[in-house]
Design an enzyme around this catalytic site. Structure first.
Site, PDB file in Angstrom:
ATOM      1  N   HIS A  88      54.545   3.111 -33.462  1.00 35.99           N
ATOM      2  CA  HIS A  88      53.727   3.942 -32.572  1.00 35.99           C
ATOM      3  C   HIS A  88      53.427   3.153 -31.296  1.00 35.99           C
ATOM      4  CE1 HIS A  88      50.347   6.198 -30.960  1.00 35.99           C
ATOM      5  NE2 HIS A  88      50.747   7.211 -31.707  1.00 35.99           N
ATOM      6  N   GLU A  92      50.856   2.782 -29.647  1.00 33.78           N
ATOM      7  CA  GLU A  92      49.609   2.004 -29.695  1.00 33.78           C
ATOM      8  C   GLU A  92      49.822   0.677 -30.420  1.00 33.78           C
ATOM      9  OE1 GLU A  92      47.179   5.154 -31.283  1.00 33.78           O
ATOM     10  OE2 GLU A  92      47.378   6.224 -29.379  1.00 33.78           O
ATOM     11  N   SER A 141      49.372  15.066 -27.283  1.00 33.31           N
ATOM     12  CA  SER A 141      48.504  16.183 -26.866  1.00 33.31           C
ATOM     13  C   SER A 141      48.963  17.543 -27.390  1.00 33.31           C
ATOM     14  CB  SER A 141      48.358  16.211 -25.341  1.00 33.31           C
ATOM     15  OG  SER A 141      47.722  15.021 -24.883  1.00 33.31           O
ATOM     16  N   GLU A 151      57.288  10.472 -28.445  1.00 29.51           N
ATOM     17  CA  GLU A 151      55.913  10.486 -27.956  1.00 29.51           C
ATOM     18  C   GLU A 151      55.848   9.817 -26.588  1.00 29.51           C
ATOM     19  OE1 GLU A 151      53.037  11.105 -31.515  1.00 29.51           O
ATOM     20  OE2 GLU A 151      53.075   9.016 -30.911  1.00 29.51           O
ATOM     21  N   LYS A 201      44.962   7.922 -36.860  1.00 25.72           N
ATOM     22  CA  LYS A 201      44.667   6.671 -36.140  1.00 25.72           C
ATOM     23  C   LYS A 201      43.452   5.987 -36.773  1.00 25.72           C
ATOM     24  CE  LYS A 201      46.865   8.700 -32.126  1.00 25.72           C
ATOM     25  NZ  LYS A 201      47.044   8.719 -30.678  1.00 25.72           N
ATOM     26  N   ASN A 258      48.342  12.206 -37.480  1.00 21.17           N
ATOM     27  CA  ASN A 258      48.086  10.767 -37.357  1.00 21.17           C
ATOM     28  C   ASN A 258      46.603  10.601 -37.037  1.00 21.17           C
ATOM     29  OD1 ASN A 258      47.948   8.087 -36.672  1.00 21.17           O
ATOM     30  ND2 ASN A 258      49.202   8.279 -34.813  1.00 21.17           N
ATOM     31  N   GLY A 312      46.943  11.528 -26.093  1.00 14.61           N
ATOM     32  CA  GLY A 312      45.495  11.518 -25.907  1.00 14.61           C
ATOM     33  C   GLY A 312      45.036  11.868 -24.508  1.00 14.61           C
TER      34      GLY A 312
HETATM   35  P1  PGA Z   1      47.424  12.943 -29.589  1.00 14.06           P
HETATM   36  O1  PGA Z   1      48.142  11.690 -30.308  1.00 14.06           O
HETATM   37  O2  PGA Z   1      47.886  14.177 -30.318  1.00 14.06           O
HETATM   38  O3  PGA Z   1      45.948  12.678 -29.792  1.00 14.06           O
HETATM   39  O4  PGA Z   1      47.836  12.937 -28.173  1.00 14.06           O
HETATM   40  C1  PGA Z   1      49.478  11.798 -30.766  1.00 14.06           C
HETATM   41  C2  PGA Z   1      49.928  10.496 -31.357  1.00 14.06           C
HETATM   42  O5  PGA Z   1      49.680   9.446 -30.760  1.00 14.06           O
HETATM   43  O6  PGA Z   1      50.552  10.468 -32.432  1.00 14.06           O
END
Ligand code: PGA
Length: 249
Positions: free
Chosen positions: A91, A93, A207, A161, A10, A8, A167
């Site tokens: 997601h 976010e 992460s 997640e 983003k 992803n 992150g």
């Molecule tokens: P990350 O993001 O691997 O940077 O923690 C994962 C995600 O939000 O899909």
């Protein structure tokens, strides 16, 4: 079931970053797992070309409507037209930044299926919910509310997640991941029956890095990963793909 390593990107990436895709493609000419990259929509068409037949591409969101007066939005059919076969939906976010509810995610999922996309539906608890002992309750409600009737292994992937792990460099313990993934499998089984539920891929996300991937992939009912930051560089994502290929069945 073929496992799935999904990236992803983003809101990261421009044309220059297609070199990373070319490098990933060169490193995995015939992967033993499915590989997916979900770039920003502006890159989807070019990335789909650069990725070649062994690496799938996907969107990061789609609108619930098939077309119409929705300035700035993208339909599921547009994603397919740009080369996508998957779309990430719900997601955390987007749930936070755009106030997407479970009902909105379910409507988007319906639109994605109608167009022929496989939906990667994300669920996960906040840190406050985990601290309050509400993890499984929160995830169960999201799962029930975000996935319409008619899900199957070809149309649905579920990504767990934990919001607090995205992150942050913080990762749940193997026991914590196992608890949620076993719960997700049981919930899907209760709803869809064992035959259908056993084929739906359950990804862990939050992460995931080259140095922790193998440990995560050894957890029961983990069928792959949804990777953010570590999917941006071919060397990192390639190492995660290899860890998934090497994981126990
Ligand atoms: P990350 O993001 O691997 O940077 O923690 C994962 C995600 O939000 O899909």
């Amino acid at each position: 079931m073929r496992k799935l390593a999904a990236g992803n990107w983003k809101m990261n990436g421009t044309g220059a970053d297609l070199a990373e895709v070319a490098a990933l493609r060169a490193a995995h000419p015939s992967p033993a797992v499915d590989i997916l990259i979900c770039p920003p929509a502006t890159l989807l068409s070019r990335l789909s070309q650069a990725a070649g037949p062994a690496i799938a591409s996907g969107g990061q969101d789609c609108h619930a409507a098939a077309s119409g007066a929705h300035t700035g939005d993208i339909s599921a059919a547009m994603l397919i037209d740009a080369g996508a076969s998957y779309v990430i939906l719900g997601h955390s976010e987007r749930r936070a930044d755009h106030r997407e509810t479970d009902a909105v995610v379910a409507a988007k999922c319906q639109a994605a299926w109608a167009a022929g996309l496989t939906a990667v539906v994300c669920v996960g608890e906040t840190e406050a919910q985990r601290d309050a002992g509400q993890t499984l309750g929160a995830i169960g409600a999201q799962l029930a509310g975000s996935i319409p009737e008619g899900a199957g292994p070809d149309t649905l992937v579920v990504a767990y997640e934990p919001v607090w792990a995205i992150g942050t460099g913080r990762v749940p313990s193997p026991e914590q991941i196992a608890e949620v993934h076993d719960f997700l499998r049981a919930e899907l089984t209760a709803r869809l029956g064992p035959r259908t539920a056993s084929g739906i891929r359950l990804l862990y996300g939050g992460s995931v890095k080259p140095d922790n991937a193998a440990g995560i992939f050894a957890v029961s009912n983990v069928d792959g990963a949804l990777v953010g930051g570590a999917s941006l560089k071919a060397a990192d994502f390639s190492a995660i793909v290899t860890a998934l290929e090497d994981a126990p069945v």
